[in-house]
Design an enzyme around this catalytic site. Structure first.
Site, PDB file in Angstrom:
ATOM      1  N   SER A  42       5.281  -7.261   3.178  1.00 42.90           N
ATOM      2  CA  SER A  42       5.802  -7.594   4.506  1.00 42.90           C
ATOM      3  C   SER A  42       6.572  -8.918   4.498  1.00 42.90           C
ATOM      4  CB  SER A  42       4.636  -7.694   5.486  1.00 42.90           C
ATOM      5  OG  SER A  42       3.792  -8.750   5.088  1.00 42.90           O
ATOM      6  N   GLU A  47       9.987  -3.755  12.713  1.00 41.32           N
ATOM      7  CA  GLU A  47       9.770  -2.646  11.787  1.00 41.32           C
ATOM      8  C   GLU A  47       8.612  -1.773  12.291  1.00 41.32           C
ATOM      9  OE1 GLU A  47       8.053  -3.631   7.925  1.00 41.32           O
ATOM     10  OE2 GLU A  47       9.379  -2.138   6.999  1.00 41.32           O
ATOM     11  N   GLU A  92      10.760  -8.463  -2.181  1.00 37.48           N
ATOM     12  CA  GLU A  92      11.257  -7.208  -1.596  1.00 37.48           C
ATOM     13  C   GLU A  92      10.452  -6.971  -0.332  1.00 37.48           C
ATOM     14  OE1 GLU A  92      13.811  -5.700  -2.462  1.00 37.48           O
ATOM     15  OE2 GLU A  92      14.173  -6.289  -4.526  1.00 37.48           O
ATOM     16  N   LYS A 116      -1.593  -7.823  -8.884  1.00 34.03           N
ATOM     17  CA  LYS A 116      -2.530  -7.852  -7.750  1.00 34.03           C
ATOM     18  C   LYS A 116      -2.080  -6.733  -6.802  1.00 34.03           C
ATOM     19  CE  LYS A 116      -3.540  -8.819  -4.026  1.00 34.03           C
ATOM     20  NZ  LYS A 116      -3.952  -7.772  -3.078  1.00 34.03           N
ATOM     21  N   PRO A 117      -2.707  -5.553  -6.928  1.00 40.49           N
ATOM     22  CA  PRO A 117      -2.291  -4.446  -6.054  1.00 40.49           C
ATOM     23  C   PRO A 117      -2.859  -4.597  -4.647  1.00 40.49           C
ATOM     24  CG  PRO A 117      -3.882  -3.696  -7.727  1.00 40.49           C
ATOM     25  CD  PRO A 117      -3.817  -5.189  -7.816  1.00 40.49           C
ATOM     26  N   ARG A 134       8.022   3.977   4.454  1.00 36.72           N
ATOM     27  CA  ARG A 134       8.852   3.513   3.332  1.00 36.72           C
ATOM     28  C   ARG A 134       9.605   2.310   3.872  1.00 36.72           C
ATOM     29  NH1 ARG A 134      12.366   8.255   0.679  1.00 36.72           N
ATOM     30  NH2 ARG A 134      12.577   6.704  -0.938  1.00 36.72           N
ATOM     31  N   CYS A 135       9.794   1.312   2.999  1.00 35.46           N
ATOM     32  CA  CYS A 135      10.575   0.169   3.470  1.00 35.46           C
ATOM     33  C   CYS A 135      11.956   0.654   3.902  1.00 35.46           C
ATOM     34  CB  CYS A 135      10.669  -0.889   2.385  1.00 35.46           C
ATOM     35  SG  CYS A 135      11.217  -0.239   0.811  1.00 35.46           S
ATOM     36  N   THR A 136      12.465   1.716   3.264  1.00 33.42           N
ATOM     37  CA  THR A 136      13.806   2.224   3.574  1.00 33.42           C
ATOM     38  C   THR A 136      13.755   3.487   4.430  1.00 33.42           C
ATOM     39  OG1 THR A 136      13.723   3.382   1.480  1.00 33.42           O
ATOM     40  CG2 THR A 136      14.961   1.310   1.512  1.00 33.42           C
ATOM     41  N   HIS A 156       3.388   2.827  -1.522  1.00 42.30           N
ATOM     42  CA  HIS A 156       3.597   3.681  -2.702  1.00 42.30           C
ATOM     43  C   HIS A 156       2.629   3.164  -3.773  1.00 42.30           C
ATOM     44  CE1 HIS A 156       7.042   5.952  -1.318  1.00 42.30           C
ATOM     45  NE2 HIS A 156       7.670   4.844  -0.973  1.00 42.30           N
ATOM     46  N   PHE A 195       0.798  -1.234   0.000  1.00 38.11           N
ATOM     47  CA  PHE A 195       0.000   0.000   0.000  1.00 38.11           C
ATOM     48  C   PHE A 195       0.825   1.276   0.000  1.00 38.11           C
ATOM     49  CE2 PHE A 195       0.810  -0.668   4.558  1.00 38.11           C
ATOM     50  CZ  PHE A 195       1.233   0.587   4.916  1.00 38.11           C
TER      51      PHE A 195
HETATM   52  P1  NAP Z   1       1.492  -6.880   3.021  1.00 37.91           P
HETATM   53  O1  NAP Z   1       0.493  -6.929   4.084  1.00 37.91           O
HETATM   54  O2  NAP Z   1       2.540  -7.952   2.989  1.00 37.91           O
HETATM   55  O3  NAP Z   1       0.683  -6.871   1.631  1.00 37.91           O
HETATM   56  C1  NAP Z   1       1.358  -6.778   0.406  1.00 37.91           C
HETATM   57  C2  NAP Z   1       0.535  -7.424  -0.690  1.00 37.91           C
HETATM   58  O4  NAP Z   1       0.434  -8.829  -0.450  1.00 37.91           O
HETATM   59  C3  NAP Z   1      -0.884  -6.897  -0.768  1.00 37.91           C
HETATM   60  O5  NAP Z   1      -1.238  -6.753  -2.125  1.00 37.91           O
HETATM   61  C4  NAP Z   1      -1.676  -8.000  -0.101  1.00 37.91           C
HETATM   62  O6  NAP Z   1      -3.001  -8.073  -0.547  1.00 37.91           O
HETATM   63  C5  NAP Z   1      -0.924  -9.224  -0.587  1.00 37.91           C
HETATM   64  N1  NAP Z   1      -1.167 -10.452   0.192  1.00 37.91           N
HETATM   65  C6  NAP Z   1      -1.676 -10.574   1.438  1.00 37.91           C
HETATM   66  N2  NAP Z   1      -1.734 -11.885   1.781  1.00 37.91           N
HETATM   67  C7  NAP Z   1      -1.272 -12.590   0.719  1.00 37.91           C
HETATM   68  C8  NAP Z   1      -1.072 -13.982   0.468  1.00 37.91           C
HETATM   69  N3  NAP Z   1      -1.386 -14.919   1.368  1.00 37.91           N
HETATM   70  N4  NAP Z   1      -0.561 -14.355  -0.718  1.00 37.91           N
HETATM   71  C9  NAP Z   1      -0.229 -13.432  -1.648  1.00 37.91           C
HETATM   72  N5  NAP Z   1      -0.388 -12.098  -1.461  1.00 37.91           N
HETATM   73  C10 NAP Z   1      -0.901 -11.684  -0.288  1.00 37.91           C
HETATM   74  O7  NAP Z   1       2.307  -5.488   3.016  1.00 37.91           O
HETATM   75  P2  NAP Z   1       1.729  -4.022   3.176  1.00 37.91           P
HETATM   76  O8  NAP Z   1       1.294  -3.864   4.596  1.00 37.91           O
HETATM   77  O9  NAP Z   1       0.830  -3.705   2.060  1.00 37.91           O
HETATM   78  O10 NAP Z   1       3.071  -3.158   2.914  1.00 37.91           O
HETATM   79  C11 NAP Z   1       3.965  -2.784   3.911  1.00 37.91           C
HETATM   80  C12 NAP Z   1       5.176  -3.699   3.931  1.00 37.91           C
HETATM   81  O11 NAP Z   1       5.806  -3.693   2.664  1.00 37.91           O
HETATM   82  C13 NAP Z   1       6.236  -3.198   4.917  1.00 37.91           C
HETATM   83  O12 NAP Z   1       6.753  -4.301   5.618  1.00 37.91           O
HETATM   84  C14 NAP Z   1       7.287  -2.597   4.002  1.00 37.91           C
HETATM   85  O13 NAP Z   1       8.588  -2.568   4.563  1.00 37.91           O
HETATM   86  C15 NAP Z   1       7.214  -3.510   2.820  1.00 37.91           C
HETATM   87  N6  NAP Z   1       7.795  -2.866   1.633  1.00 37.91           N
HETATM   88  C16 NAP Z   1       8.985  -3.348   1.141  1.00 37.91           C
HETATM   89  C17 NAP Z   1       9.591  -2.709   0.067  1.00 37.91           C
HETATM   90  C18 NAP Z   1      10.901  -3.200  -0.497  1.00 37.91           C
HETATM   91  O14 NAP Z   1      11.204  -2.832  -1.629  1.00 37.91           O
HETATM   92  N7  NAP Z   1      11.676  -3.977   0.212  1.00 37.91           N
HETATM   93  C19 NAP Z   1       8.983  -1.603  -0.514  1.00 37.91           C
HETATM   94  C20 NAP Z   1       7.769  -1.152   0.006  1.00 37.91           C
HETATM   95  C21 NAP Z   1       7.178  -1.805   1.083  1.00 37.91           C
HETATM   96  P3  NAP Z   1      -4.213  -7.417   0.299  1.00 37.91           P
HETATM   97  O15 NAP Z   1      -4.025  -5.955   0.225  1.00 37.91           O
HETATM   98  O16 NAP Z   1      -5.405  -7.892  -0.444  1.00 37.91           O
HETATM   99  O17 NAP Z   1      -4.098  -7.967   1.704  1.00 37.91           O
END
Ligand code: NAP
Length: 475
Positions: free
Chosen positions: A230, A377, A249, A176-177, A282-284, A154, A152
């Site tokens: 995550s 985090e 990532e 799949k956003p 931000r992840c960073t 960015h 979510f």
């Molecule tokens: P998230 O909860 O892991 O969700 C990311 C995506 O995964 C969403 O589209 C989510 O869909 C989907 N998802 C959920 N359960 C799934 C499953 N069982 N199988 C496949 N996909 C599934 O992460 P977030 O809360 O949106 O984002 C924040 C995290 O992203 C932080 O930890 C941040 O550090 C990390 N991040 C990392 C980077 C990098 O480049 N390293 C960059 C940006 C963010 P739904 O929305 O439908 O649940």
């Protein structure tokens, strides 16, 4: 919020999905409806995979580059509309979402260039006693079906970082956003179709995890899952994906190390920008500030003063520099880890107040090394200061968490900078910069629980979405 809600739908191979099941997306700031999305299900997931595999769109390099260039021009014309859409669904303030659109424009700009670049190599074989008069040539072939799953934080740029390289590579993609911020992704897909992207090159699906995301991850016809999000979900994907390529990532817990010889004005500026930009989501983002103890008090006072210049409030207000975090539970988590740190002896210098999903930029001094705020985090505008004895101590603390995404070191000593570059266990070390500094085409990504070490960035992402084929000829 003052923009009217948008109505959007999923797309299978460029064709709008009509659905009775909808998702209502609300502003995290005031719960105003930002938009409504018609959802997909298992049937559309299967159709999207079949259309990607059937897609024989052999666009040449010039055609792929032209689509990306037209998309960049159209996004340039609609910059403000996209910034406001991101703000309406994410609560990120306009200052941040305008910046994000600028970054996505760069992604398109660099992908336009990369689409034209020759990716082959030539190996002459007559270079050893075993050699022959032959040449081996390499070229890259696109994968036949790539699945991209995005987070979510960015809503536009994370999507652009997956989709633009796929177009440059010629690989059909199913996106799949995040369900928390799907509106921008769908608008962006429409913009790409409008710029000439053939429908079968991109499907965008939202729906129940068990009907969309999980079947996509498990399907053996999918050749690559490129995921940003995550650690927990990344690891689940690694367990269920089976035999296929994965780019993961994941989360970060990035340190900013401030040494005693640093330019303190610069250090304070980097700490504030690194901790508060994008609401700290931000992840960073800077998630731990490790300051050499003989300058720690002065640094903390100056950072608290600087923090007054980051007003937190209505994300649509031009004066706001920190909007909401993604939802109220996320803000309550920040409040909880703050209380834990204070109970363990840390001192609150400024901030700390929560109102709904708004959480003020917060400076916390003398943070113990073992509290949840710094071992896990924290995705929000927290600036926790941990005192360290010297660089060796800072490196030990920096390396002590399971994460290994990025880092920043503020010093005027070349020797200390080089030592940090060599000894920090993470994907990036930025000297006299925030951990998040990058350009959109440079390699980016973490190690340990932050990722498998396979980089993203436009150039590396194109490599991950293609395979190298070799052929040899007598010469
Ligand atoms: P998230 O909860 O892991 O969700 C990311 C995506 O995964 C969403 O589209 C989510 O869909 C989907 N998802 C959920 N359960 C799934 C499953 N069982 N199988 C496949 N996909 C599934 O992460 P977030 O809360 O949106 O984002 C924040 C995290 O992203 C932080 O930890 C941040 O550090 C990390 N991040 C990392 C980077 C990098 O480049 N390293 C960059 C940006 C963010 P739904 O929305 O439908 O649940």
């Amino acid at each position: 919020m003052n923009d009217s809600p948008v109505e959007l739908a999923c797309y299978v191979a460029g064709i709008k999905v009509t659905s009775s099941k909808t998702l209502v997306v609300r502003s995290p700031y005031d719960a105003a409806v930002a938009g409504v999305v018609g959802l997909a299900g298992r049937e559309q997931t299967e159709l999207a995979i079949q259309s990607a595999l059937r897609s024989r769109e052999s666009l040449n390099r010039f055609e792929r580059s032209s689509i990306l260039e037209r998309a960049r021009q159209r996004l340039e014309e609609r910059r403000e509309e996209f910034a406001r859409l991101i703000t309406s669904e994410s609560g990120l303030c306009l200052r941040e979402t305008r910046y994000e659109v600028g970054r996505a424009l760069d992604v398109l700009r660099f992908a336009t260039m990369e689409a034209l670049r020759d990716d082959g190599e030539i190996f002459s074989c007559d270079i050893s006693p075993q050699g022959k008069a032959r040449k081996i040539f390499t070229f890259r072939e696109p994968l036949s079906c790539v699945v991209a799953i995005t987070p979510f934080n960015h809503p536009l740029n994370q999507v652009a970082h997956k989709v633009a390289p796929a177009i440059a590579a010629g690989s059909p993609m199913i996106l799949k956003p995040s369900e928390k911020t799907p509106l921008t992704a769908l608008r962006f897909a429409e913009l790409l179709y409008d710029a000439g992207l053939p429908g079968p090159m991109l499907s965008v699906l939202l729906g129940p995890t068990a009907e969309v995301a999980e079947p996509l991850v498990r399907d053996s016809r999918v050749e690559l899952v490129t995921f940003t999000g995550s650690v927990a979900v990344g690891k689940r994907i690694a367990e269920t994906a089976g035999y296929k390529r994965l780019v993961l990532e994941l989360g970060g817990n990035d340190p900013l190390i401030v040494l005693a010889d640093a330019d303190l004005d610069l250090a304070v500026h980097l700490a504030a920008e690194g901790s508060y930009r994008n609401s700290g989501q931000r992840c960073t983002a800077v998630k731990r500030i490790l300051v050499q103890e003989n300058v720690a008090d002065e640094f903390a006072q100056r950072l608290a003063k600087k923090t007054e210049g980051y007003p937190c409030g209505n994300p649509m207000d031009e004066a706001t520099r920190v909007g909401t975090v993604i939802d109220e539970p996320a803000a309550i988590y920040l409040e909880t880890v703050l209380q834990e740190a204070l109970a363990a002896g840390a001192k609150l210098l400024i901030g700390g107040e929560r109102k709904g999903a708004l959480f003020e930029p917060t400076v916390i001094q003398n943070v113990p090394r073992n509290v949840r705020m710094v071992t896990c985090e924290s995705f929000g505008p927290l600036a926790p200061i941990i005192n360290v004895k010297d660089l060796d101590d800072a490196i030990t603390v920096a390396n002590s968490t399971p994460y290994g995404l990025s880092s920043g070191v503020v010093t005027n000593s070349l020797d200390e900078a080089i030592k940090a570059v060599k000894q920090l266990r993470c994907g990036t070390v930025n000297v006299n910069e925030v951990p998040g500094y990058r350009i959109e085409s440079s390699p980016f990504g973490g190690i340990k629980e932050s990722g498998l070490g396979i980089k993203e960035g436009v150039v590396e992402a194109i490599k991950s979405m293609t395979t190298v084929k070799t052929f040899s000829l007598p010469w």
